[in-house]
Design a protein around this motif. Sequence first.
Motif, PDB file in Angstrom:
ATOM      1  N   GLU A 101       1.047  -1.156  -0.016  1.00 19.69           N
ATOM      2  CA  GLU A 101       0.047  -0.112  -0.055  1.00 19.69           C
ATOM      3  C   GLU A 101       0.833   1.337   0.157  1.00 19.69           C
ATOM      4  O   GLU A 101       1.742   1.169   0.728  1.00 19.69           O
ATOM      5  CB  GLU A 101      -0.722   0.202   1.238  1.00 19.69           C
ATOM      6  N   SER A 124      -0.982  -0.622  -4.139  1.00 16.74           N
ATOM      7  CA  SER A 124      -2.415  -0.125  -3.918  1.00 16.74           C
ATOM      8  C   SER A 124      -2.282   1.274  -3.348  1.00 16.74           C
ATOM      9  O   SER A 124      -1.697   1.395  -2.284  1.00 16.74           O
ATOM     10  CB  SER A 124      -3.024  -1.239  -2.980  1.00 16.74           C
ATOM     11  N   GLN A 128      -8.084   7.898  -2.877  1.00 10.98           N
ATOM     12  CA  GLN A 128      -9.364   8.821  -2.158  1.00 10.98           C
ATOM     13  C   GLN A 128      -9.932   9.845  -2.940  1.00 10.98           C
ATOM     14  O   GLN A 128     -11.384   9.832  -2.952  1.00 10.98           O
ATOM     15  CB  GLN A 128      -9.068   9.397  -0.749  1.00 10.98           C
ATOM     16  N   ASP A 164      -7.357   3.434  -4.611  1.00  9.32           N
ATOM     17  CA  ASP A 164      -8.807   3.637  -3.626  1.00  9.32           C
ATOM     18  C   ASP A 164      -9.490   5.075  -3.866  1.00  9.32           C
ATOM     19  O   ASP A 164      -8.507   5.836  -3.760  1.00  9.32           O
ATOM     20  CB  ASP A 164      -8.460   3.568  -2.367  1.00  9.32           C
ATOM     21  N   SER A 193     -10.613   0.052  -5.860  1.00  6.06           N
ATOM     22  CA  SER A 193     -11.443  -0.221  -4.594  1.00  6.06           C
ATOM     23  C   SER A 193     -11.989   1.108  -4.370  1.00  6.06           C
ATOM     24  O   SER A 193     -11.587   2.143  -4.277  1.00  6.06           O
ATOM     25  CB  SER A 193     -10.308  -0.318  -3.393  1.00  6.06           C
ATOM     26  N   TYR A 195     -14.752   3.038  -1.842  1.00  6.84           N
ATOM     27  CA  TYR A 195     -15.565   2.775  -0.536  1.00  6.84           C
ATOM     28  C   TYR A 195     -16.488   4.192  -0.508  1.00  6.84           C
ATOM     29  O   TYR A 195     -16.383   5.021  -0.777  1.00  6.84           O
ATOM     30  CB  TYR A 195     -14.714   2.713   0.472  1.00  6.84           C
ATOM     31  N   SER A 244     -16.938  -3.857  -2.412  1.00  9.68           N
ATOM     32  CA  SER A 244     -16.447  -2.225  -2.660  1.00  9.68           C
ATOM     33  C   SER A 244     -15.266  -2.755  -3.781  1.00  9.68           C
ATOM     34  O   SER A 244     -14.366  -1.481  -3.933  1.00  9.68           O
ATOM     35  CB  SER A 244     -15.689  -1.690  -1.475  1.00  9.68           C
ATOM     36  N   ASN A 245     -15.070  -3.618  -4.388  1.00  9.84           N
ATOM     37  CA  ASN A 245     -13.894  -3.910  -5.088  1.00  9.84           C
ATOM     38  C   ASN A 245     -14.457  -4.364  -6.587  1.00  9.84           C
ATOM     39  O   ASN A 245     -14.942  -5.309  -6.973  1.00  9.84           O
ATOM     40  CB  ASN A 245     -13.143  -4.875  -4.369  1.00  9.84           C
TER      41      ASN A 245
END
Length: 388
Positions: A101, A124, A128, A164, A193, A195, A244-245
């Motif tokens: 990550e 990853s 955001q 993400d 991802s 979310y 969520s993926n």
Amino acid sequence: MRYERAMQDLALYIHWPFCLSKCPYCDFNSHVRERIPEARFVSALRRELEFEAGRLGPRQVNSVFFGGGTPSLMQPESVAALLGDVRRLFTVAPEAEVTLEANPTSIEAGRFRGYRAAGVNRVSIGVQSFDDAALKFLGRAHSAGQAKAAIALAREIFPRLSFDLIYARPEQSLPQWQAELDTALSLAADHLSLYQLTIEQGTKFATLYGRGAFRLPDDDTAAALYEATENAAARYGLAQYEISNYAKPGGESRHNLAYWRYQDYAGIGPGAHGRLTLGGALFATSRHRAPEIWAELVEQKGSGSTLEEEIGVQDRGREALLMGLRLSEGIGFAQFEARTGIPLRDALEARVLELALAEDYLRQTETHLIATAEGRKRLDALLPELAR
Ligand code: SF4
């Protein structure tokens, strides 16, 4: 037979507990320190890895995941040392997925080549948002421009890449999210991802939200945003394989699939959890959450373990159910029974199952129980009722 073998294979999680700052929505085990004691913590992680390998015996590692916290604050040499230990202590599958990550600040992106040389083959990235105002609200230390640059660089260096995004933010409209999603999907490689923002207890957002400092989208708007997400991803060839993926075929996170399929995984580092088959029984393991206490425990006795508990049949059934129905593939009857020791039906409330099938929240094939798209939207409400 193949599944039985897969049970004994291992997904390995390594937790790096430090971040540059604490994001207001985050309830992960992440900590801010004036100076990160990297040498001490890398030594402790290496020692705990030895400890775990010692009791696990020969296992094949199919995936390694460096999570956090912010593992991209580690020097590439630290990651190389840990991966060298993993190769020495376990049999690493030739096609093993090794994820790290990363946050997209320029310092961390500058280390990407070093991580690749160390053996990381997937990053990853915590993007955001692609909106600078939203990034500020989310307390992120990077800009949208830096996020795009980090993605471009990662695409050059790593064979696989995920990032993400957080949506259903305050005041976020459907057209705004669609535009942001288009940007994301045009930059995506094999995995995303996505979310929904949730307010987690004990976070700064929980305090602010409690005081009425901001509001979240209402349920209808959140549902519309979720549906738009699924549709847009599908247009770009990324299928929703978990709530969520999203992934292109073959781009699914093999490491996270091990969690959702309820296979064996070992967790190393502060606060890390594991589910391990030891001596024919399944154990839950966890490590002390406080980084310095964990490090002291490792230094004294080789591991920062706080709990080693055998998981009984009923709990195995419940856990496998809670994890498996998150997946679009659902739960295989045979796999469930092999792992938990009970048929899937014995883990379900018969009356709730009947109702959920009639309402089309669940469906059954000859081999699987699957939550439908409507069912996945209601999973949080459905699962506690469904599980025995
Ligand atoms: S960078 Fe990630 S782990 Fe660290 S505080 Fe922010 S969300 Fe949490």
